[in-house]
Design a protein around this motif. Structure first.
Motif, mmCIF file in Angstrom:
data_model
loop_
_atom_site.group_PDB
_atom_site.id
_atom_site.type_symbol
_atom_site.label_atom_id
_atom_site.label_comp_id
_atom_site.label_asym_id
_atom_site.label_seq_id
_atom_site.Cartn_x
_atom_site.Cartn_y
_atom_site.Cartn_z
ATOM 1 N N ARG A 26 44.801 53.815 34.653
ATOM 2 C CA ARG A 26 46.060 53.725 33.919
ATOM 3 C C ARG A 26 45.946 52.683 32.807
ATOM 4 N NH1 ARG A 26 49.791 53.662 39.223
ATOM 5 N NH2 ARG A 26 49.818 55.903 39.534
ATOM 6 N N THR A 27 46.824 52.805 31.828
ATOM 7 C CA THR A 27 46.857 51.838 30.745
ATOM 8 C C THR A 27 47.104 50.452 31.335
ATOM 9 O OG1 THR A 27 47.709 53.510 29.238
ATOM 10 C CG2 THR A 27 47.999 51.212 28.587
ATOM 11 N N PRO A 28 46.309 49.460 30.939
ATOM 12 C CA PRO A 28 46.448 48.128 31.544
ATOM 13 C C PRO A 28 47.716 47.413 31.100
ATOM 14 C CG PRO A 28 44.870 48.079 29.756
ATOM 15 C CD PRO A 28 45.256 49.520 29.943
ATOM 16 N N ARG A 29 48.130 46.482 31.925
ATOM 17 C CA ARG A 29 49.248 45.622 31.563
ATOM 18 C C ARG A 29 48.747 44.596 30.553
ATOM 19 N NH1 ARG A 29 50.340 45.764 37.593
ATOM 20 N NH2 ARG A 29 52.080 47.228 37.745
ATOM 21 N N ARG A 63 40.539 50.194 30.704
ATOM 22 C CA ARG A 63 39.542 51.050 31.337
ATOM 23 C C ARG A 63 39.943 52.489 31.073
ATOM 24 N NH1 ARG A 63 38.863 50.035 37.413
ATOM 25 N NH2 ARG A 63 37.109 51.377 37.032
ATOM 26 N N SER A 64 38.963 53.355 30.930
ATOM 27 C CA SER A 64 39.284 54.761 30.747
ATOM 28 C C SER A 64 38.296 55.615 31.529
ATOM 29 C CB SER A 64 39.245 55.140 29.268
ATOM 30 O OG SER A 64 37.930 55.048 28.771
ATOM 31 N N LEU A 65 38.705 56.831 31.788
ATOM 32 C CA LEU A 65 37.819 57.781 32.451
ATOM 33 C C LEU A 65 36.712 58.185 31.488
ATOM 34 C CD1 LEU A 65 40.405 60.217 34.062
ATOM 35 C CD2 LEU A 65 38.801 58.790 35.299
ATOM 36 N N TYR A 66 35.566 58.490 32.040
ATOM 37 C CA TYR A 66 34.516 59.089 31.229
ATOM 38 C C TYR A 66 34.834 60.569 31.085
ATOM 39 C CZ TYR A 66 31.910 54.801 31.920
ATOM 40 O OH TYR A 66 31.526 53.504 31.930
ATOM 41 N N ILE A 94 48.894 62.391 39.140
ATOM 42 C CA ILE A 94 47.548 62.685 38.640
ATOM 43 C C ILE A 94 47.627 63.119 37.182
ATOM 44 C CG2 ILE A 94 45.563 64.238 38.832
ATOM 45 C CD1 ILE A 94 46.322 64.408 41.901
ATOM 46 N N SER A 95 48.527 64.043 36.895
ATOM 47 C CA SER A 95 48.678 64.528 35.518
ATOM 48 C C SER A 95 49.035 63.392 34.577
ATOM 49 C CB SER A 95 49.760 65.613 35.461
ATOM 50 O OG SER A 95 49.423 66.674 36.309
ATOM 51 N N SER A 96 49.953 62.537 34.998
ATOM 52 C CA SER A 96 50.347 61.395 34.187
ATOM 53 C C SER A 96 49.182 60.443 33.973
ATOM 54 C CB SER A 96 51.510 60.666 34.855
ATOM 55 O OG SER A 96 51.868 59.525 34.117
ATOM 56 N N ASN A 97 48.432 60.172 35.033
ATOM 57 C CA ASN A 97 47.280 59.272 34.927
ATOM 58 C C ASN A 97 46.247 59.825 33.950
ATOM 59 O OD1 ASN A 97 48.467 57.673 36.869
ATOM 60 N ND2 ASN A 97 47.154 58.373 38.531
ATOM 61 N N LEU A 98 46.003 61.133 34.008
ATOM 62 C CA LEU A 98 45.009 61.747 33.129
ATOM 63 C C LEU A 98 45.444 61.704 31.667
ATOM 64 C CD1 LEU A 98 43.970 64.832 35.270
ATOM 65 C CD2 LEU A 98 42.618 62.767 34.833
ATOM 66 N N LEU A 99 46.758 61.669 31.438
ATOM 67 C CA LEU A 99 47.269 61.662 30.069
ATOM 68 C C LEU A 99 47.531 60.260 29.520
ATOM 69 C CD1 LEU A 99 49.687 64.704 30.311
ATOM 70 C CD2 LEU A 99 47.425 64.616 29.228
ATOM 71 N N GLU A 100 47.158 59.245 30.274
ATOM 72 C CA GLU A 100 47.331 57.870 29.792
ATOM 73 C C GLU A 100 46.564 57.664 28.480
ATOM 74 O OE1 GLU A 100 49.072 55.238 30.634
ATOM 75 O OE2 GLU A 100 49.974 56.030 32.449
ATOM 76 N N LEU A 101 47.125 56.848 27.624
ATOM 77 C CA LEU A 101 46.511 56.563 26.329
ATOM 78 C C LEU A 101 45.090 56.012 26.478
ATOM 79 C CD1 LEU A 101 46.943 56.589 23.309
ATOM 80 C CD2 LEU A 101 47.976 54.331 23.476
ATOM 81 N N ALA A 102 44.828 55.293 27.539
ATOM 82 C CA ALA A 102 43.491 54.734 27.762
ATOM 83 C C ALA A 102 42.433 55.823 27.887
ATOM 84 C CB ALA A 102 43.484 53.872 29.026
#
Length: 99
Positions: free
Chosen positions: A26-29, A35-38, A76-84
């Motif tokens: 998730r986008t960090p505070r 951090r982002s997914l590969y 899950i969907s929200s996490n995958l769409l995070e700006l990070a």
């Protein structure tokens, strides 16, 4: 559906695993490192969701039969769409359009 997960796993268990894995990105505070997914992690997560829904639909069962599963799917969907994760999405799209 049988790739990457044991067949005996339940939909709820797989959704919980995916929610847990994607939540770490998730986008960090403020003050936290980003951090982002590969790209491969992103593709694997999206593919797992697609396979879960298709598998359950093919077996004429309700893929999302309770609020817990629905909540995890939304997370899950929200996490995958995070700006990070934007760099991973861009890389994934570049790979798709080159094919």
């Amino acid at each position: 559906m049988t790739e990457g997960y044991a067949v005996s796993r339940t939909l709820s268990g797989i959704l919980e695993d995916l929610e847990s894995v994607t939540a770490a990105y998730r986008t960090p505070r403020p003050g936290e490192n980003s951090r982002s997914l590969y790209e491969k992690d992103l593709a694997a997560s999206v593919d797992a969701l697609r396979r879960l829904i298709n598998y359950n639909a093919a077996n004429r069962t309700r893929p999302l039969s309770n609020n817990h599963d629905i909540t995890n799917l939304v997370k899950i969907s929200s996490n995958l769409l995070e700006l990070a994760n934007l760099p991973a999405w861009k890389t994934a799209l570049e790979v798709i359009f080159k094919q």
